[in-house]
Motif scaffolding. Structure first.
Motif, PDB file in Angstrom:
ATOM      1  N   UNK A 269      -8.564  -6.057   0.649  1.00 19.72           N
ATOM      2  CA  UNK A 269      -9.886  -6.663   0.846  1.00 19.72           C
ATOM      3  C   UNK A 269      -9.888  -7.578   2.068  1.00 19.72           C
ATOM      4  N   UNK A 270      -8.814  -8.360   2.211  1.00 17.69           N
ATOM      5  CA  UNK A 270      -8.714  -9.253   3.365  1.00 17.69           C
ATOM      6  C   UNK A 270      -8.643  -8.468   4.670  1.00 17.69           C
ATOM      7  N   UNK A 271      -8.029  -7.280   4.583  1.00 17.13           N
ATOM      8  CA  UNK A 271      -7.884  -6.453   5.783  1.00 17.13           C
ATOM      9  C   UNK A 271      -9.134  -5.631   6.071  1.00 17.13           C
ATOM     10  N   UNK A 272     -10.124  -5.702   5.180  1.00 16.77           N
ATOM     11  CA  UNK A 272     -11.385  -4.994   5.400  1.00 16.77           C
ATOM     12  C   UNK A 272     -11.340  -3.516   5.085  1.00 16.77           C
TER      13      UNK A 272
ATOM     14  N   UNK B 195     -11.111   3.529   0.337  1.00 17.70           N
ATOM     15  CA  UNK B 195      -9.677   3.272   0.428  1.00 17.70           C
ATOM     16  C   UNK B 195      -9.209   2.320  -0.665  1.00 17.70           C
ATOM     17  N   UNK B 196     -10.029   1.347  -1.003  1.00 19.23           N
ATOM     18  CA  UNK B 196      -9.674   0.441  -2.096  1.00 19.23           C
ATOM     19  C   UNK B 196      -9.607   1.189  -3.416  1.00 19.23           C
ATOM     20  N   UNK B 197     -10.498   2.173  -3.591  1.00 18.61           N
ATOM     21  CA  UNK B 197     -10.458   2.990  -4.802  1.00 18.61           C
ATOM     22  C   UNK B 197      -9.176   3.809  -4.860  1.00 18.61           C
TER      23      UNK B 197
ATOM     24  N   UNK C 139       8.147   7.233   1.861  1.00 22.89           N
ATOM     25  CA  UNK C 139       7.796   6.250   2.879  1.00 22.89           C
ATOM     26  C   UNK C 139       6.271   6.045   2.815  1.00 22.89           C
ATOM     27  N   UNK C 140       5.854   5.057   2.015  1.00 22.49           N
ATOM     28  CA  UNK C 140       4.436   4.780   1.847  1.00 22.49           C
ATOM     29  C   UNK C 140       3.914   3.835   2.913  1.00 22.49           C
ATOM     30  N   UNK C 141       2.608   3.610   2.870  1.00 19.01           N
ATOM     31  CA  UNK C 141       1.972   2.730   3.843  1.00 19.01           C
ATOM     32  C   UNK C 141       2.026   1.275   3.425  1.00 19.01           C
ATOM     33  N   UNK C 142       1.743   0.407   4.377  1.00 21.09           N
ATOM     34  CA  UNK C 142       1.808  -1.035   4.110  1.00 21.09           C
ATOM     35  C   UNK C 142       0.767  -1.468   3.090  1.00 21.09           C
ATOM     36  N   UNK C 143      -0.355  -0.722   2.991  1.00 18.33           N
ATOM     37  CA  UNK C 143      -1.429  -1.114   2.079  1.00 18.33           C
ATOM     38  C   UNK C 143      -0.957  -1.114   0.622  1.00 18.33           C
TER      39      UNK C 143
END
Length: 415
Positions: free
Chosen positions: A56-59, A64-66, A145-149
């Motif tokens: 959320x902070x990263x917008x 994508x949040x779902x 190797x996942x993403x930073x999110x």
């Protein structure tokens, strides 16, 4: 030896141990993963809350949040997927095409694991579990190797998986996570062909294209989803509207959501009123052709970019077409070869669509949202392959295997 090379070496060694395990032993590990995950689900949900807040902070967008979200219902779904995979037939060791030659040799094919599989993916922490259980059941070791999110969620899930494996005295390096989420780690993984047998990119078009262009490890290409629905002039209007609503709005941030709508110019004009109700209900942005504007208000102009777009949002492109041939031509030009559907009551048109649309999944009178390993009875999936070599469509257990020839003799020599 650097960190990634060490991970690759451990994965290769673990694959040798895994090759010796029978179906009963692998299912025992899977069951322990399920039980451990259920007991420690709060660790996952707590870690996921950190990722959601950071997102959320990263917008990050709503879609994508779902994708990122894990709650009790989704953890329950993860547990169910483990049960399904446990219940599936183990493809490893299956022998086929056995034949006896004139010289007495018996030659056949035996299904085997690929070996070490790596996956580079983005904000989908449920993928972490899906890939782990599929690789374990198909006797492949796995490098994630996942993403930073989703890093906190991924770390929590992988810790539980590795603890469950180690508790039964097996090599926990059957599953490993690269915790470095910088571009350098993914680039290095792409070059780890000494240890990795197959690499799967899963995520945005930019990620997939980068891996395909730069990897020296063989790549199983998954695809982003510019999924089309074509409403034929013979379509049942209520069926078409229900399918469009489901395909576009059930989950907007997934690759099997409808992103492009094609409509026959001869369709009953009642269709457009009902479509507009859906558009207004969800506040959907529509990018359309000039003809579309005759039937629907507030449509924005569609350019080449809009027709080719995977929106992952409450938006889609729309075009009124003359007939099925123009619809197929449009799909050929803009499709990512993921999933396409026709809504029709004309048998000949349905067969023409099935025969001439060249995508991994082609539907008649059903939502594209069914393109999913779970919905296809695979329990889970590694991704949706949009290429033609080796595997196509949802990648399940069998798609994570290869074959080798086995030859049985009794002293034959070639003359």
């Amino acid at each position: 030896m650097n960190l990634l090379e060490n991970i690759g070496k451990k994965a290769k060694e673990a694959s040798y141990e895994l090759a010796n395990l029978n179906t009963e032993e692998k299912n025992k590990i899977l069951l322990n993963i399920k039980n451990t995950l259920n007991k420690r689900r709060n660790e996952i949900i707590k870690a996921n809350k950190i990722d959601i807040e950071n997102g959320k902070k990263a917008g990050l967008s709503e879609g994508l949040l779902d994708r990122l979200l894990l709650n009790d219902d989704r953890v329950d779904g993860m547990l169910d997927s483990i049960d399904t995979v446990i219940g599936l037939d183990d493809p490893i060791g299956e022998v086929s095409d056995m034949k006896k030659m004139l010289n007495g040799l018996e030659i056949g094919k035996r299904r085997v694991a690929i070996g070490v599989i790596a996956i580079i993916y983005e904000a989908r922490p449920n993928v972490t579990l899906d890939c782990s259980i599929l690789c374990l059941k198909s006797s492949n070791s796995l490098i994630l190797r996942g993403g930073k999110e989703a890093i906190n969620s991924n770390m929590a899930i992988v810790k539980i998986i590795r603890d469950a494996i180690e508790e039964l005295n097996y090599d926990k390096n059957i599953v490993q996570l690269i915790e470095d989420t910088t571009r350098e780690s993914s680039n290095e993984l792409m070059k780890l062909n000494k240890y990795v047998d197959m690499l799967i990119p899963r995520g945005s078009a930019n990620l997939i294209n980068h891996v395909v262009k730069n990897s020296t490890v063989p790549v199983l290409q998954t695809g982003n989803g510019n999924c089309h629905i074509f409403v034929d002039d013979t379509a049942d209007i209520d069926m078409a509207i229900a399918i469009i609503e489901n395909a576009k709005t059930q989950r907007i941030g997934v690759c099997n959501a409808m992103e492009s709508l094609l409509v026959s110019e001869k369709v009953d004009k009642e269709f457009f009123g009902k479509l507009n109700d859906i558009i207004e209900k969800y506040n959907i942005t529509v990018y359309g052709c000039e003809k579309s504007k005759q039937y629907l208000p507030n449509i924005k102009d569609a350019t080449e970019n809009e027709y080719a777009m995977e929106y992952l949002d409450y938006a889609f492109s729309m075009k009124i077409v003359k007939d099925i041939d123009e619809a197929i031509s449009h799909i050929r030009k803009y499709s990512t070869k993921h999933s396409e559907a026709i809504i029709t009551n004309d048998y000949n048109n349905s067969m023409k669509f099935l025969n001439l649309v060249d995508s991994s999944c082609v539907y008649v009178n059903a939502s594209t949202r069914f393109t999913d390993g779970g919905e296809f009875g695979f329990g889970a999936e590694m991704g949706i392959s949009t290429q033609k070599l080796h595997a196509r469509g949802p990648v399940g257990l069998k798609e994570l295997t290869s074959e080798k020839y086995v030859i049985l003799g009794n002293g034959q020599i070639r003359k």
